[in-house]
Write an enzyme that holds these catalytic residues in place. Structure first.
Site, PDB file in Angstrom:
ATOM      1  N   SER A 118       1.736  -6.135   2.895  1.00 49.53           N
ATOM      2  CA  SER A 118       0.183  -5.159   1.820  1.00 49.53           C
ATOM      3  C   SER A 118      -0.353  -4.599   2.585  1.00 49.53           C
ATOM      4  O   SER A 118      -1.004  -3.577   3.135  1.00 49.53           O
ATOM      5  CB  SER A 118      -0.458  -6.253   1.901  1.00 49.53           C
ATOM      6  OG  SER A 118      -0.952  -7.486   2.555  1.00 49.53           O
ATOM      7  N   HIS A 139       6.113  -2.913  -1.614  1.00 51.86           N
ATOM      8  CA  HIS A 139       4.385  -4.137  -1.518  1.00 51.86           C
ATOM      9  C   HIS A 139       4.724  -4.555  -3.105  1.00 51.86           C
ATOM     10  O   HIS A 139       4.058  -3.221  -3.840  1.00 51.86           O
ATOM     11  CB  HIS A 139       3.862  -2.881  -0.908  1.00 51.86           C
ATOM     12  CG  HIS A 139       2.264  -3.836  -1.165  1.00 51.86           C
ATOM     13  ND1 HIS A 139       1.155  -3.539  -0.865  1.00 51.86           N
ATOM     14  CD2 HIS A 139       2.422  -4.863  -0.784  1.00 51.86           C
ATOM     15  CE1 HIS A 139       0.085  -4.415  -1.355  1.00 51.86           C
ATOM     16  NE2 HIS A 139       0.560  -6.115  -1.105  1.00 51.86           N
ATOM     17  N   GLU A 151       4.076  -0.759  -4.132  1.00 48.48           N
ATOM     18  CA  GLU A 151       4.156   0.835  -3.287  1.00 48.48           C
ATOM     19  C   GLU A 151       5.442   0.919  -2.752  1.00 48.48           C
ATOM     20  O   GLU A 151       5.801  -0.129  -1.881  1.00 48.48           O
ATOM     21  CB  GLU A 151       2.944   0.073  -2.222  1.00 48.48           C
ATOM     22  CG  GLU A 151       1.129   0.840  -2.962  1.00 48.48           C
ATOM     23  CD  GLU A 151       0.429   0.094  -2.114  1.00 48.48           C
ATOM     24  OE1 GLU A 151      -0.426   0.888  -1.673  1.00 48.48           O
ATOM     25  OE2 GLU A 151       0.179  -1.267  -1.131  1.00 48.48           O
ATOM     26  N   ASN A 190      -4.972  -0.571   0.043  1.00 49.57           N
ATOM     27  CA  ASN A 190      -5.283  -1.757   0.273  1.00 49.57           C
ATOM     28  C   ASN A 190      -6.328  -1.036   1.355  1.00 49.57           C
ATOM     29  O   ASN A 190      -7.550  -1.640   2.050  1.00 49.57           O
ATOM     30  CB  ASN A 190      -4.676  -3.248   1.711  1.00 49.57           C
ATOM     31  CG  ASN A 190      -3.958  -4.120   0.413  1.00 49.57           C
ATOM     32  OD1 ASN A 190      -5.401  -4.833  -0.562  1.00 49.57           O
ATOM     33  ND2 ASN A 190      -3.265  -4.446   0.152  1.00 49.57           N
TER      34      ASN A 190
END
Length: 285
Positions: A118, A139, A151, A190
């Site tokens: 991540s 991800h 992702e 993130n």
């Protein structure tokens, strides 16, 4: 891609394996030891049972999915895989070790090695192999069987062919919504989410407001489905800290630095939902 490997059978690995098996793929799952493998298998069985109970899948679907799953403790079991997804703890050196081994044991010259990281830049994992052009970030988000987003992260060395194959796998095979990110720590989600969570932790740490009021403010005032501190508990405080560390190492921005309260809670083993206590006490609930 018909033969998929998943390294790690924790919350993320078990979810990835379940989703792939439910789509009819042959899935090999490896863990560091038998105890971890047993817990992971139980986690998948419980998830499938809940899905059947809620009418999302049938009893025959459960049986067919379980028949597609294979469990081993030796990474060499991935020798014949078309794609292997690493989903272990968010630790750079541990992931590099895994990719170094996978590079040696996965026999197909066209096989893709992917990471569910991540936050860790994909380039760092790719250069640990002899095939960086076939290393990519895929991800997923927790819980994997429920959340539709993936992702896709390509490094400077990831080939277009790898990116196309990985996109087809996530989008067409697994039915996920794919967004593309550059290879920067934290990627899209993130890089935006972690500073928000860290700000909430600092607010609570300073005594400005309680965890309950901070979360209620964002849920009731901003229509967020979950408050930042409850979300941190769901993600895991250790994972949140690891992502924050990666972001801080990459950008050296103070807003990415983990607050002292987060460090102390992780040291105390208060990891959130998975440990039973974080910013909230789930054992009491």
């Amino acid at each position: 891609m018909e033969k998929i490997g998943v390294v790690g059978c924790g919350l993320m690995g078990s979810g990835i394996a379940e989703v792939a098996a439910r789509r009819g793929l042959d899935v090999m799952i490896t863990e560091a030891d038998q105890a971890s493998l047993t817990r992971g298998k139980s986690r998948i069985e419980s998830s499938l049972s809940r899905a059947a109970k809620n009418g999302k899948i049938s009893a025959s679907d459960v049986e067919a999915t379980l028949a597609k799953l294979h469990f081993e403790t030796d990474l060499s079991a991935h020798f014949d895989r078309d794609l292997v997804v690493e989903a272990i703890v968010e630790n750079e050196s541990a992931k590099i070790d895994i990719f170094t081994i996978l590079d040696k044991v996965v026999e197909s010259p066209t096989a893709i090695l992917a990471s569910n990281t991540s936050s860790i830049p994909i380039m760092k994992l790719g250069v640990a192999t002899s095939r960086p052009q076939q290393v990519i970030g895929i991800h997923f988000f927790n819980p994997v069987p429920v959340l539709p987003l993936v992702e896709l992260v390509t490094s400077l060395l990831t080939s277009d062919e790898t990116a196309i194959s990985a996109t087809n796998f996530a989008k067409n095979t697994l039915g996920k919504r794919v967004i593309r990110s550059k290879d920067r720590a934290g990627f899209i989600v993130n890089a935006l989410l972690i500073p928000y969570i860290l700000s909430a932790i600092r607010m609570m740490e300073s005594g400005f407001a309680t965890a309950e009021d901070i979360d209620a403010g964002m849920v009731e005032g901003c229509a967020h489905p979950m408050g930042p501190l409850a979300l941190c508990d769901l993600i895991g405080l250790d994972t949140t800290m690891a992502v924050a560390d990666s972001l801080y190492q990459e950008f050296k921005e103070p807003l990415y630095a983990p607050p002292p309260l987060l460090l102390r809670m992780v040291e105390a083993g208060l990891m959130g939902r998975k440990s039973g206590r974080g910013f909230y006490d789930y054992k009491k609930k």
